[in-house]
Design a protein around this motif. Sequence first.
Motif, PDB file in Angstrom:
ATOM      1  N   HIS A  20      74.790  13.241  49.706  1.00 48.40           N
ATOM      2  CA  HIS A  20      73.912  12.444  48.828  1.00 48.40           C
ATOM      3  C   HIS A  20      72.579  13.125  48.575  1.00 48.40           C
ATOM      4  O   HIS A  20      72.037  13.801  49.462  1.00 48.40           O
ATOM      5  CB  HIS A  20      73.662  11.067  49.457  1.00 48.40           C
ATOM      6  CG  HIS A  20      74.922  10.272  49.593  1.00 48.40           C
ATOM      7  ND1 HIS A  20      75.418   9.491  48.574  1.00 48.40           N
ATOM      8  CD2 HIS A  20      75.815  10.180  50.603  1.00 48.40           C
ATOM      9  CE1 HIS A  20      76.559   8.939  48.964  1.00 48.40           C
ATOM     10  NE2 HIS A  20      76.821   9.338  50.193  1.00 48.40           N
ATOM     11  N   SER A  24      70.564   8.857  44.748  1.00 49.89           N
ATOM     12  CA  SER A  24      71.021   7.570  45.318  1.00 49.89           C
ATOM     13  C   SER A  24      70.238   7.355  46.608  1.00 49.89           C
ATOM     14  O   SER A  24      69.012   7.165  46.531  1.00 49.89           O
ATOM     15  CB  SER A  24      72.541   7.508  45.492  1.00 49.89           C
ATOM     16  OG  SER A  24      73.020   8.440  46.437  1.00 49.89           O
ATOM     17  N   ASP A  49      76.794  11.194  44.921  1.00 50.74           N
ATOM     18  CA  ASP A  49      75.846  10.096  45.013  1.00 50.74           C
ATOM     19  C   ASP A  49      76.529   8.756  44.716  1.00 50.74           C
ATOM     20  O   ASP A  49      77.528   8.699  43.997  1.00 50.74           O
ATOM     21  CB  ASP A  49      74.681  10.329  44.042  1.00 50.74           C
ATOM     22  CG  ASP A  49      73.588  11.173  44.681  1.00 50.74           C
ATOM     23  OD1 ASP A  49      73.270  10.919  45.864  1.00 50.74           O
ATOM     24  OD2 ASP A  49      73.071  12.087  44.010  1.00 50.74           O
ATOM     25  N   HIS A 259      72.837  12.429  54.303  1.00 52.70           N
ATOM     26  CA  HIS A 259      71.803  11.767  53.507  1.00 52.70           C
ATOM     27  C   HIS A 259      70.423  12.413  53.701  1.00 52.70           C
ATOM     28  O   HIS A 259      69.567  12.283  52.843  1.00 52.70           O
ATOM     29  CB  HIS A 259      71.674  10.284  53.876  1.00 52.70           C
ATOM     30  CG  HIS A 259      72.800   9.411  53.397  1.00 52.70           C
ATOM     31  ND1 HIS A 259      74.070   9.462  53.923  1.00 52.70           N
ATOM     32  CD2 HIS A 259      72.843   8.457  52.427  1.00 52.70           C
ATOM     33  CE1 HIS A 259      74.837   8.579  53.306  1.00 52.70           C
ATOM     34  NE2 HIS A 259      74.122   7.948  52.388  1.00 52.70           N
TER      35      HIS A 259
END
Length: 286
Positions: A20, A24, A49, A259
């Motif tokens: 990601h 996002s 994402d 992330h």
Amino acid sequence: MLTRVRTRLSLMMKTDLHTHSYYSDGVLSPSELVKLAKSEACEVLALSDHDTTAGLDEAQQQADKLYLKLIASVEISAQWQGQTVHIVGLGIDKENTTLQAGLKQHQVLRQVRARKMGLGLEQAGIKNAYQKAKALAPYMLTRTHFAQMLIQEDICCDMNTVFKYYLSGNKPGAAPASWANLAAVVGWILVAGGVAVLAHPFRYGFTPSVMTQLLADFKDCGGGALEVVLSHSTDQEIRKGTKLAKRYNLLASLGSDYHGWSNQRQQLGRLKSTPANLGFVLDVFL
Ligand code: AMP
Ligand code: MN
Ligand code: MN
Ligand code: MN
């Protein structure tokens, strides 16, 4: 013979097919993510994402500069039997209008849901919850941003606790979203030329019998692969995933779900290999 040689090659390539960016709920820009992948010696990366393809052009430009293979991807939330599951679409054509219409629908649902989450948290005594979470989100406002905000405000100490006590079920910051159903989501991915992958199968907490129903439905509507290897997957989990992938004739995928938040332990590209006795979804793209 040729297939066997290709399979072996793909297994040797350092690959991460689930990540990601800040488009996002990640922290890094797409360029920073690709640079990090390169510095980790990754040869293949999918940017996936949540419900958006907005980062893919930038990621592709950086990947071209660094001679890294980028697989254009997206992770789409889907409803199945009243539960939310995540489907990664690998190798999608982001210009496909059906896919983009679906993603737009989800982006609107997310905006409405974020307002409701903010209100719920406000009612639980967290002042300016929406504004504070929004300040952490350069583009899409997700539950991860609300979670990180609650941690930064010292209301919770870690992600698991914050999701459990604030952001799921009937907790103050929980708000349901009517994601498109599984068949529709898989359909968007297929029509955009991608492979649909059921993400992190053991994170939903489904019983074995529910999991087999999910996989049967997923296969029926055109699902192509199962995320068999994730960050920190144990050998036992990989064996379990392998068995299920074989039973439903699904290819294996692998991804860190990186992330980039400093309090999350997933690292980009540091993954075990997918089992050699399973078809590997990367071979579809080589
Ligand atoms: P959303 O798509 O906005 O509902 O947010 C879902 C995201 O929240 C997931 O993709 C994860 O990144 C994150 N998430 C959900 N549950 C947890 C958890 N228990 N710990 C850490 N992150 C979580
Ligand atoms: Mn996420
Ligand atoms: Mn997910
Ligand atoms: Mn993810």
